[in-house]
Scaffold this motif. Sequence first.
Motif, PDB file in Angstrom:
ATOM      1  N   UNK A  57     -18.846 -12.537  14.919  1.00 46.77           N
ATOM      2  CA  UNK A  57     -20.073 -12.066  14.266  1.00 46.77           C
ATOM      3  C   UNK A  57     -20.683 -10.887  15.034  1.00 46.77           C
ATOM      4  N   UNK A  58     -21.189  -9.916  14.311  1.00 45.85           N
ATOM      5  CA  UNK A  58     -21.728  -8.697  14.920  1.00 45.85           C
ATOM      6  C   UNK A  58     -22.767  -9.016  15.991  1.00 45.85           C
ATOM      7  N   UNK A  59     -23.576 -10.039  15.767  1.00 46.70           N
ATOM      8  CA  UNK A  59     -24.624 -10.364  16.737  1.00 46.70           C
ATOM      9  C   UNK A  59     -24.074 -10.947  18.039  1.00 46.70           C
ATOM     10  N   UNK A  60     -22.763 -11.263  18.072  1.00 48.75           N
ATOM     11  CA  UNK A  60     -22.131 -11.790  19.281  1.00 48.75           C
ATOM     12  C   UNK A  60     -21.307 -10.736  20.012  1.00 48.75           C
ATOM     13  N   UNK A  61     -21.340  -9.494  19.540  1.00 45.76           N
ATOM     14  CA  UNK A  61     -20.488  -8.456  20.127  1.00 45.76           C
ATOM     15  C   UNK A  61     -20.859  -8.135  21.579  1.00 45.76           C
ATOM     16  N   UNK A  62     -22.135  -8.166  21.922  1.00 46.65           N
ATOM     17  CA  UNK A  62     -22.520  -7.893  23.317  1.00 46.65           C
ATOM     18  C   UNK A  62     -21.899  -8.943  24.232  1.00 46.65           C
ATOM     19  N   UNK A  63     -21.958 -10.200  23.831  1.00 52.93           N
ATOM     20  CA  UNK A  63     -21.349 -11.279  24.615  1.00 52.93           C
ATOM     21  C   UNK A  63     -19.834 -11.105  24.678  1.00 52.93           C
ATOM     22  N   UNK A  64     -19.232 -10.743  23.544  1.00 49.18           N
ATOM     23  CA  UNK A  64     -17.787 -10.487  23.520  1.00 49.18           C
ATOM     24  C   UNK A  64     -17.443  -9.392  24.528  1.00 49.18           C
ATOM     25  N   UNK A  65     -18.170  -8.280  24.469  1.00 50.19           N
ATOM     26  CA  UNK A  65     -17.914  -7.165  25.381  1.00 50.19           C
ATOM     27  C   UNK A  65     -18.022  -7.590  26.844  1.00 50.19           C
ATOM     28  N   UNK A  66     -18.953  -8.486  27.147  1.00 50.93           N
ATOM     29  CA  UNK A  66     -19.122  -8.924  28.535  1.00 50.93           C
ATOM     30  C   UNK A  66     -17.950  -9.787  29.001  1.00 50.93           C
ATOM     31  N   UNK A  67     -17.121 -10.239  28.085  1.00 50.98           N
ATOM     32  CA  UNK A  67     -15.946 -11.045  28.427  1.00 50.98           C
ATOM     33  C   UNK A  67     -14.646 -10.236  28.426  1.00 50.98           C
ATOM     34  N   UNK A  68     -14.752  -8.910  28.222  1.00 49.68           N
ATOM     35  CA  UNK A  68     -13.584  -8.039  28.373  1.00 49.68           C
ATOM     36  C   UNK A  68     -13.349  -7.857  29.870  1.00 49.68           C
ATOM     37  N   UNK A  69     -12.117  -8.085  30.284  1.00 50.97           N
ATOM     38  CA  UNK A  69     -11.740  -7.947  31.682  1.00 50.97           C
ATOM     39  C   UNK A  69     -11.016  -6.611  31.834  1.00 50.97           C
ATOM     40  N   UNK A  70     -11.543  -5.749  32.669  1.00 47.93           N
ATOM     41  CA  UNK A  70     -10.934  -4.429  32.854  1.00 47.93           C
ATOM     42  C   UNK A  70     -11.432  -3.456  31.801  1.00 47.93           C
ATOM     43  N   UNK A  71     -10.557  -2.548  31.410  1.00 48.66           N
ATOM     44  CA  UNK A  71     -10.943  -1.508  30.462  1.00 48.66           C
ATOM     45  C   UNK A  71     -10.150  -1.615  29.163  1.00 48.66           C
ATOM     46  N   UNK A  72     -10.639  -0.901  28.174  1.00 50.75           N
ATOM     47  CA  UNK A  72      -9.990  -0.820  26.867  1.00 50.75           C
ATOM     48  C   UNK A  72      -9.008   0.354  26.939  1.00 50.75           C
ATOM     49  N   UNK A  73      -7.740   0.068  26.742  1.00 50.08           N
ATOM     50  CA  UNK A  73      -6.695   1.090  26.858  1.00 50.08           C
ATOM     51  C   UNK A  73      -6.245   1.573  25.488  1.00 50.08           C
ATOM     52  N   UNK A  74      -5.834   2.812  25.429  1.00 56.79           N
ATOM     53  CA  UNK A  74      -5.191   3.342  24.225  1.00 56.79           C
ATOM     54  C   UNK A  74      -3.699   3.122  24.395  1.00 56.79           C
ATOM     55  N   UNK A  75      -3.089   2.400  23.449  1.00 60.77           N
ATOM     56  CA  UNK A  75      -1.654   2.123  23.548  1.00 60.77           C
ATOM     57  C   UNK A  75      -0.837   2.894  22.521  1.00 60.77           C
ATOM     58  N   UNK A  76      -1.512   3.476  21.523  1.00 60.93           N
ATOM     59  CA  UNK A  76      -0.818   4.328  20.563  1.00 60.93           C
ATOM     60  C   UNK A  76      -1.870   5.041  19.721  1.00 60.93           C
ATOM     61  N   UNK A  77      -1.458   6.137  19.125  1.00 55.96           N
ATOM     62  CA  UNK A  77      -2.353   6.881  18.238  1.00 55.96           C
ATOM     63  C   UNK A  77      -1.512   7.580  17.180  1.00 55.96           C
ATOM     64  N   UNK A  78      -2.052   7.634  15.980  1.00 54.50           N
ATOM     65  CA  UNK A  78      -1.383   8.263  14.845  1.00 54.50           C
ATOM     66  C   UNK A  78      -2.258   9.398  14.314  1.00 54.50           C
ATOM     67  N   UNK A  79      -1.632  10.511  13.990  1.00 54.97           N
ATOM     68  CA  UNK A  79      -2.339  11.699  13.535  1.00 54.97           C
ATOM     69  C   UNK A  79      -1.753  12.189  12.219  1.00 54.97           C
ATOM     70  N   UNK A  80      -2.547  12.947  11.490  1.00 52.02           N
ATOM     71  CA  UNK A  80      -2.081  13.612  10.274  1.00 52.02           C
ATOM     72  C   UNK A  80      -2.486  15.078  10.372  1.00 52.02           C
ATOM     73  N   UNK A  81      -2.087  15.852   9.391  1.00 48.97           N
ATOM     74  CA  UNK A  81      -2.493  17.260   9.395  1.00 48.97           C
ATOM     75  C   UNK A  81      -3.984  17.415   9.102  1.00 48.97           C
TER      76      UNK A  81
END
Length: 137
Positions: free
Chosen positions: A94-118
């Motif tokens: 739930x959106x109202x729990x996102x702050x709590x969710x974020x506080x339970x992320x360990x380390x950083x958010x990594x980019x593992x792939x990206x897709x592009x178009x013209x």
Amino acid sequence: MKTIKLFRPVGLKEMELIAENGFKAFPPRLAWQPIFYPVMNQEYAEQIALEWNTNDEFSGFIGVVTAFEVNEEYLKKYEVQNVGGLVHNELWIPAEELIDFNSNIIGTIAIVNAYFTNRSAKTENLVLRSKLEEFKK
């Protein structure tokens, strides 16, 4: 502490907000987004990023796949939701729990792939631009 690796496909604007947060947290949901949907595997995240985000103007016609570790004990309160095929598993935070969710992320958010178009937009964030360049083919 045990962690679980989760994935989230995002568009350019959301990725810019993640970068502005030091790659440590996801931004608040918009008023019309009552749920935050991290997915359970990279295959599903890649499918969404490629098939959805690259075709979406709001996403800047870019699909970015992020990966991050979350405290396993914290995640036990959320049931895995299957929304289609075998790999289509996600959590409904739930959106109202996102702050709590974020506080339970360990380390950083990594980019593992990206897709592009013209039609892909470009970011003004130099750190993010450098990270995304690694995925241009």
